[in-house]
Scaffold this active site. Structure first.
Site, PDB file in Angstrom:
ATOM      1  N   PRO A   1       0.866  -1.164  -0.057  1.00 12.02           N
ATOM      2  CG  PRO A   1      -0.503  -1.405   1.943  1.00 12.02           C
ATOM      3  CD  PRO A   1       0.464  -2.269   1.156  1.00 12.02           C
TER       4      PRO A   1
ATOM      5  CD  GLU B   1      -0.581  -8.144  11.785  1.00 10.00           C
ATOM      6  OE1 GLU B   1      -0.046  -9.135  11.342  1.00 10.00           O
ATOM      7  OE2 GLU B   1      -2.065  -8.378  11.802  1.00 10.00           O
TER       8      GLU B   1
ATOM      9  NE  ARG C   1      -7.866  -4.989 -21.133  1.00  2.34           N
ATOM     10  CZ  ARG C   1      -8.004  -3.853 -21.831  1.00  2.34           C
ATOM     11  NH1 ARG C   1      -6.794  -2.768 -21.487  1.00  2.34           N
ATOM     12  NH2 ARG C   1      -8.822  -3.379 -22.672  1.00  2.34           N
TER      13      ARG C   1
ATOM     14  CG  ASP D   1      -8.013  -0.037 -23.371  1.00  3.07           C
ATOM     15  OD1 ASP D   1      -8.897  -0.725 -23.785  1.00  3.07           O
ATOM     16  OD2 ASP D   1      -7.031  -0.733 -23.086  1.00  3.07           O
TER      17      ASP D   1
HETATM   18 CL1  6GU Z   1      -0.442  -3.516  -3.492  1.00  5.17          CL
HETATM   19  N1  6GU Z   1      -1.199  -4.262  -0.989  1.00  5.17           N
HETATM   20  C1  6GU Z   1      -1.956  -4.327   0.119  1.00  5.17           C
HETATM   21  N2  6GU Z   1      -2.014  -5.007   1.243  1.00  5.17           N
HETATM   22  N3  6GU Z   1      -3.004  -3.183   0.122  1.00  5.17           N
HETATM   23  C2  6GU Z   1      -3.285  -2.279  -0.865  1.00  5.17           C
HETATM   24  C3  6GU Z   1      -2.341  -2.518  -2.050  1.00  5.17           C
HETATM   25  C4  6GU Z   1      -1.225  -3.415  -1.939  1.00  5.17           C
HETATM   26  N4  6GU Z   1      -2.660  -1.606  -2.842  1.00  5.17           N
HETATM   27  C5  6GU Z   1      -3.687  -0.687  -2.225  1.00  5.17           C
HETATM   28  N5  6GU Z   1      -3.967  -1.198  -0.999  1.00  5.17           N
END
Ligand code: 6GU
Length: 220
Positions: free
Chosen positions: A86, A113, A150, A164
């Site tokens: 994230p 975690e 794709r 697209d």
């Molecule tokens: Cl790549 N991993 C996780 N665990 N949560 C996320 C993410 C990735 N992208 C957005 N939220």
């Protein structure tokens, strides 16, 4: 293209990679996708892959050893390693185009975690799919694989991705099919006209208007 995915939950990928266009792309030899459970690489006697964080705190942290050994067993000079996290770079269509030109992609799915910070040194790219937290990188890696595969030549009609959304940094124009009138909702007249220059102009205008209305940030 070859795609290797490191995950503790290989079964999560079954439906997505065994259906529709991604399934066909593999059958046609356009892409070879393999899931690797890096638990198998753990040198721990109980095949442990995580441990408690130094300095204390909640939860478990993925250890370096199984992931390093698994990546090193797969990687060549041509590989690009992508860590799903994230706190990575927000994913977008241009990245999908760039990744679709690579020969070999290795995805590392974090879980629990977190992961030991030193795992980042394996990655050429750290990618996030948006500002929210998932339980692990699996679904994020499926999002990337789907959007990349794709775009591999021959997987879908070239003409489909010339149109697209995001292709020119704009959202897509609206499309319609028969009937021309459904419950009083009519298809725009110009699309029935057969005048291709007018239709092109209409579509470009709709792309611009829709982007301005819904995603003004894309026009900047
Ligand atoms: Cl790549 N991993 C996780 N665990 N949560 C996320 C993410 C990735 N992208 C957005 N939220």
């Amino acid at each position: 293209m070859k795609i290797d995915i490191l995950s503790l939950f290989p079964e999560m990928f079954d439906g997505v990679f065994h259906s529709s266009i991604i399934k066909r792309a593999q059958e046609d030899g356009k892409v070879e996708i393999q899931i690797h459970n890096f638990r198998e690489f753990s040198l721990d006697k109980n095949k442990k892959v995580d441990d408690t964080p130094y300095g204390g705190g909640a939860g478990m942290v993925l250890k370096c050893q199984p992931i390093f050994d698994c990546v090193e067993s797969l990687r060549t000079e041509k590989s690009k390693v992508i860590l799903l996290t994230p706190d990575g770079v927000p994913y977008h269509q241009k990245m999908a185009y760039d990744f679709s030109k690579e020969e070999h992609l290795i995805f590392i799915c974090g879980h629990y975690e977190g992961f030991d910070e030193r795992i980042r040194t394996l990655a050429d790219y750290e990618v996030s799919i948006g500002d929210y937290v998932l339980t692990g990188g699996e679904i994020a890696s499926m999002v990337l694989v789907d959007s990349i595969v794709r775009l591999i030549p021959g997987v879908i009609e070239e003409e489909s991705h010339l149109q697209d959304s995001f292709r020119d940094g704009l959202l897509d124009y609206p499309t319609y099919t028969k009937p021309a009138n459904f419950r009083g909702m009519e298809v725009p007249e110009v699309l029935l006209s057969g005048n291709h220059q007018k239709i092109d102009e209409f579509r470009k205008e709709m792309m611009y208007n829709r982007t301005k209305e819904r995603r003004p940030d894309l026009l900047k």
